[in-house]
Write a protein that holds these residues in place. Structure first.
Motif, short mmCIF file in Angstrom:
data_model
loop_
_atom_site.label_atom_id
_atom_site.label_comp_id
_atom_site.label_asym_id
_atom_site.label_seq_id
_atom_site.Cartn_x
_atom_site.Cartn_y
_atom_site.Cartn_z
N ARG A 217 0.81 -1.20 0.00
CA ARG A 217 0.00 0.00 0.00
C ARG A 217 0.86 1.27 0.00
O ARG A 217 0.50 2.28 -0.59
CB ARG A 217 -0.92 0.02 1.23
CG ARG A 217 -2.00 1.09 1.19
CD ARG A 217 -2.61 1.34 2.57
NE ARG A 217 -3.23 0.16 3.14
CZ ARG A 217 -4.48 -0.22 2.86
NH1 ARG A 217 -5.23 0.48 2.05
NH2 ARG A 217 -4.99 -1.30 3.41
N SER A 242 0.98 -6.80 -2.64
CA SER A 242 0.22 -7.27 -1.48
C SER A 242 -1.26 -7.10 -1.77
O SER A 242 -1.65 -6.44 -2.73
CB SER A 242 0.59 -6.44 -0.25
OG SER A 242 0.06 -5.14 -0.40
N ILE A 258 1.20 -11.79 -3.43
CA ILE A 258 1.94 -12.67 -2.53
C ILE A 258 1.10 -12.94 -1.28
O ILE A 258 0.44 -12.02 -0.79
CB ILE A 258 3.27 -12.00 -2.12
CG1 ILE A 258 4.21 -11.92 -3.34
CG2 ILE A 258 3.94 -12.74 -0.97
CD1 ILE A 258 5.53 -11.22 -3.05
N SER A 276 3.81 -3.67 5.01
CA SER A 276 3.92 -3.63 6.47
C SER A 276 4.38 -4.96 7.07
O SER A 276 4.96 -4.99 8.14
CB SER A 276 2.59 -3.22 7.09
OG SER A 276 1.59 -4.18 6.80
C1 LIG Z 1 -8.29 -13.97 5.27
C2 LIG Z 1 -7.25 -12.96 4.86
C3 LIG Z 1 -6.36 -13.31 3.87
C4 LIG Z 1 -5.38 -12.40 3.45
N1 LIG Z 1 -4.51 -12.79 2.50
C5 LIG Z 1 -3.54 -11.92 2.12
C6 LIG Z 1 -2.57 -12.30 1.14
O1 LIG Z 1 -2.59 -13.41 0.60
N2 LIG Z 1 -1.63 -11.40 0.78
C7 LIG Z 1 -1.57 -10.15 1.35
O2 LIG Z 1 -0.68 -9.38 0.99
N3 LIG Z 1 -2.46 -9.79 2.26
C8 LIG Z 1 -3.44 -10.63 2.67
N4 LIG Z 1 -4.34 -10.22 3.60
C9 LIG Z 1 -4.28 -8.83 4.07
C10 LIG Z 1 -3.21 -8.61 5.11
O3 LIG Z 1 -3.75 -8.90 6.38
C11 LIG Z 1 -2.71 -7.16 5.12
O4 LIG Z 1 -3.83 -6.30 5.24
C12 LIG Z 1 -1.93 -6.77 3.87
O5 LIG Z 1 -0.93 -7.72 3.61
C13 LIG Z 1 -1.31 -5.41 4.08
O6 LIG Z 1 -0.67 -5.00 2.89
P1 LIG Z 1 0.40 -3.83 2.90
O7 LIG Z 1 1.53 -4.24 3.76
O8 LIG Z 1 0.71 -3.51 1.48
O9 LIG Z 1 -0.40 -2.58 3.47
P2 LIG Z 1 -0.35 -1.87 4.86
O10 LIG Z 1 -0.48 -2.82 5.96
O11 LIG Z 1 -1.31 -0.75 4.77
O12 LIG Z 1 1.13 -1.30 4.95
C14 LIG Z 1 1.62 -0.25 4.16
C15 LIG Z 1 3.03 0.06 4.63
O13 LIG Z 1 3.60 1.00 3.77
C16 LIG Z 1 4.37 1.92 4.52
N5 LIG Z 1 4.45 3.16 3.75
C17 LIG Z 1 3.46 4.05 3.49
N6 LIG Z 1 3.90 5.04 2.69
C18 LIG Z 1 5.18 4.77 2.41
C19 LIG Z 1 6.19 5.41 1.62
N7 LIG Z 1 5.94 6.54 0.96
N8 LIG Z 1 7.42 4.87 1.58
C20 LIG Z 1 7.70 3.72 2.27
N9 LIG Z 1 6.79 3.06 3.02
C21 LIG Z 1 5.55 3.57 3.08
C22 LIG Z 1 3.63 2.04 5.83
O14 LIG Z 1 4.52 2.42 6.87
C23 LIG Z 1 3.09 0.62 6.03
O15 LIG Z 1 3.98 -0.16 6.80
C24 LIG Z 1 -5.31 -11.11 4.03
C25 LIG Z 1 -6.21 -10.77 5.03
C26 LIG Z 1 -7.17 -11.68 5.45
C27 LIG Z 1 -8.11 -11.27 6.53
#
Ligand SMILES: Cc1cc2nc3c(=O)[nH]c(=O)nc-3n(C[C@H](O)[C@H](O)[C@H](O)COP(=O)(O)OP(=O)(O)OC[C@H]3O[C@@H](n4cnc5c(N)ncnc54)[C@H](O)[C@@H]3O)c2cc1C
Ligand SMILES: Nc1ncnc2c1ncn2[C@@H]1O[C@H](COP(=O)(O)O)[C@@H](O)[C@H]1O
Lengths: 325, 267
Positions: A217, A242, A258, A276
């Motif tokens: 994200r 993600s 992934i 994250s």
């Molecule tokens: C049943 C179930 C199954 C799921 N299956 C999956 C799956 O297979 N794969 C998956 O990925 N997720 C899955 N999820 C979702 C998972 O729980 C997380 O919500 C998801 O992985 C979070 O993605 P993220 O790290 O991209 O986003 P976020 O958790 O929102 O993290 C974003 C990160 O980006 C950082 N950031 C923001 N801006 C910047 C910037 N400018 N420069 C550098 N860093 C920055 C923030 O500090 C934060 O750490 C599932 C959830 C459920 C409930």
């Protein structure tokens, strides 16, 4: 009971699916540890002969083949019945398959018909001297449970593709056993196959890539996204993401996602940008060799799973990095 | 059209990060995590509501779980299901997917005859994705998992997701389908439907209420697979943090990438 480990040789046209090599390789290693076991590949379909060479190269010591026009198009019920029949005739102690689209429903179907136990989408299979422990992630990958099957046979497990290593074992003398499939001539299927729509060319195959750039994200902004795509191109990497990046609308499909509900990657280098490190995501990256993560939050969980970390804004770090490459 | 939907009450996935392992008992500590309907199950229910809108009929939701799972069934009624049944009994507890699907098949048999049974493709907690297929086996019905589309055209037409594409199949009824999150967009309950749910039938059975139960297939004792040790996924990695100016960090990153021999011209 036959001292045999069976691997369902799912087909991709005339090739065994990638996970078949991973399972054959793992099974050969287990057979050695357990002592006295033979590894068999089970191939169902129409025109099976075409896959035999590949299965031998992959390490199969026995090939059981059920060849019949009714098995030409995949149908879960007929495949299940055929596997059930084979197992009842030859009584293997173990039966493994990939947790693929087909395997993830054929495995429970077959286990249901045989009333045996099945461990789901395992990330490892371990012999502990007494029993096979199937390592199964649960709660979104936060925990891993040992599942074992004490009495029922065969012990069944489906294994996530892309996690086990596929070292090609030495070719063995292969015994080919064809099965009487006459019963399929009259077997009725409850599934009418209507058609297949092939997915777009897998030019961006994240499971095989040596270098993967994975965007979360935090990479969704225009500036960070440009950095991600530029870096991907510069490195000749595959681009993965993600679940949360899909939620932002930046990308729209799960083909390169992934995680527990997506794919597992095992590149030499994985670069996480703005991810994250949720358990569901981490579950899909464990086999990567070197993991580099860029995140602006210094307490992001992803760093606990990384070899190198950069705390900073991806939109600034990435252009600077690309400049150096 | 008689449709049944299998609903599982699961601990809310939003809280899975907080699950820990008690070092003494080796048990998972998951106290205080609220229960919800599994996400995929809501898509199964949505698929049922759409079939009903097109073809008419009745939607029955069924579940096996603790008495508190009643709340999730109420929620399903608020989303538009017509009646609900829960089997709750110590005898059926600790079940693996084979035993769970056996018990669900017997609950379905007790409560009616169904043309279509929809389930979530996988539960959020155990997520074996076995129950839909195994329910089909116990019922002697055709079945399909990984469904990304469910419609009606002289039978139930499902689209199965595979690695290399999607396959379309027409299933004979009765059939059981495992519905994925990709199948549809789920509607929300509103005040009117929530109030309406209070007048809909919700019945809780014990094992004794279901006739002809075969104890060999029930609960922990009837489960061929067993749980051994549990580990939480902790990392053993030592993360080296790269610091300095942006320029310095970029240089270090570039060096690391070079060592790993990943630049296009070298790879
Ligand atoms: C049943 C179930 C199954 C799921 N299956 C999956 C799956 O297979 N794969 C998956 O990925 N997720 C899955 N999820 C979702 C998972 O729980 C997380 O919500 C998801 O992985 C979070 O993605 P993220 O790290 O991209 O986003 P976020 O958790 O929102 O993290 C974003 C990160 O980006 C950082 N950031 C923001 N801006 C910047 C910037 N400018 N420069 C550098 N860093 C920055 C923030 O500090 C934060 O750490 C599932 C959830 C459920 C409930
Ligand atoms: N105890 C249960 N009660 C009702 N439905 C269940 C139960 N367990 C599993 N299911 C259904 O089967 C689906 C797949 O579950 P699983 O095989 O555990 O991944 C779930 O999404 C539910 O629809």
């Amino acid at each position: 009971m036959a001292k045999e480990i069976w691997v369902f040789a799912e087909r991709n046209g005339n090739e065994p699916a990638g996970v078949v090599y991973e399972l054959l390789s793992k099974s050969r290693a287990l057979a050695k540890e357990m002592g006295g076991y033979k590894v068999a590949a089970i191939v169902l379909g129409s025109g099976n002969l075409l896959t035999f060479d590949k299965l031998m190269e992959g390490g199969a010591e026995i090939i059981y083949s059920a060849d019949h026009p009714a098995l030409g198009d995949y149908r879960c019920d007929l495949y299940g019945l055929t596997l059930e029949k084979l197992v009842r005739e030859h009584a293997p102690e173990y039966l493994f398959m990939g947790a693929t689209g087909i395997g993830s429903e054929l495995a429970p179907t077959t286990a249901g018909l045989l009333k045996t136990g099945l461990a789901a989408h395992c990330i490892d299979l371990r012999w502990n001297g007494q029993r096979l422990n199937c390592m199964v992630p649960a709660f979104g990958g936060k925990v891993v449970s040992e599942i074992y099957i004490p009495n029922a046979r065969p012990v069944m497990a489906s294994v996530r593709p892309g996690i086990l290593d596929a070292e090609v074992p030495a070719p063995a003398d292969v015994q080919i056993m064809s099965t009487d499939t006459a019963f399929l001539g009259t077997a009725e299927s409850g599934e009418e196959f209507l058609g297949f729509e092939t997915a777009g060319k897998p030019e961006n195959d994240i499971t095989e890539a040596q270098v993967v750039v994975a965007a979360g994200r935090g990479a969704a902004s225009d500036a960070a996204w440009k950095g991600v795509t530029d870096l991907t191109e510069k490195l000749g990497a595959a681009l993965a993401w993600s679940r949360a990046l899909i939620d932002t609308g930046r990308v729209s499909d799960e083909s390169a996602m992934i995680g527990t509900s997506g794919k597992s990657v095992k590149p030499r280098v994985l670069i996480n940008v703005g991810v994250s490190g949720a358990a569901q995501y981490i579950c899909g990256i464990g086999k990567s060799r070197t993991i580099i993560s860029i995140n602006k939050d210094k307490s992001a969980k992803i760093f606990e799973h990384s070899d190198y970390g950069v705390v900073g804004d991806a939109a600034k770090i990435l252009p600077a990095l690309i400049e150096k490459l | 059209m008689n449709i049944a939907v299998c609903i599982k009450s699961v601990p809310d996935p939003e809280f899975y990060e907080k699950i820990t392992l008690d070092p003494q008992t080796k048990r998972l500590v998951r106290d205080g995590i609220p229960a919800v309907i599994g996400e995929a199950d809501t898509h199964a229910l949505e698929a049922a509501l759409r079939l009903k809108e097109e073809l008419g009929g009745e939607i029955t939701v069924v579940s096996m779980g603790p008495p508190a799972a009643r709340d999730q069934l109420m929620e399903a009624l608020a989303m538009g299901a017509d009646r609900a049944f829960l089997i709750s009994d110590r005898k059926v507890g600790g079940a693996d997917s084979l035993a769970t699907s056996y018990t669900l098949s017997m609950l379905l048999k007790k409560t009616g005859t169904y043309d279509v049974v929809l389930a979530g493709n996988e539960s959020a907690d155990g997520s074996t994705a076995h129950v839909p297929s195994q329910l089909g086996v116990w019922m002697g019905a055709s079945h399909a998992a990984n469904a990304v589309d469910v419609t009606w055209d002289q039978g139930v037409v499902v689209t199965r997701q595979f690695e290399n594409g999607r396959g379309r199949y027409r299933l004979k009824t009765p059939c059981v389908i495992g519905v994925t999150n990709a199948a549809n967009e789920v509607r929300f309950a509103n005040v009117r439907t929530i109030l309406a749910a209070k007048n809909k039938p919700l019945v809780i059975y014990s094992a004794a209420d279901l006739e002809d139960l075969d104890e060999n297939y029930l609960g922990l004792k009837g489960s061929p697979s067993q749980n051994g040790e549990v580990e939480t996924m902790e990392s053993s990695k030592e993360c080296v943090m790269l610091t300095g100016t942006e320029n310095e960090i970029a240089q270090k990153l570039s060096d690391i990438l070079r060592q790993s021999a990943v630049r296009k011209e070298e790879a």
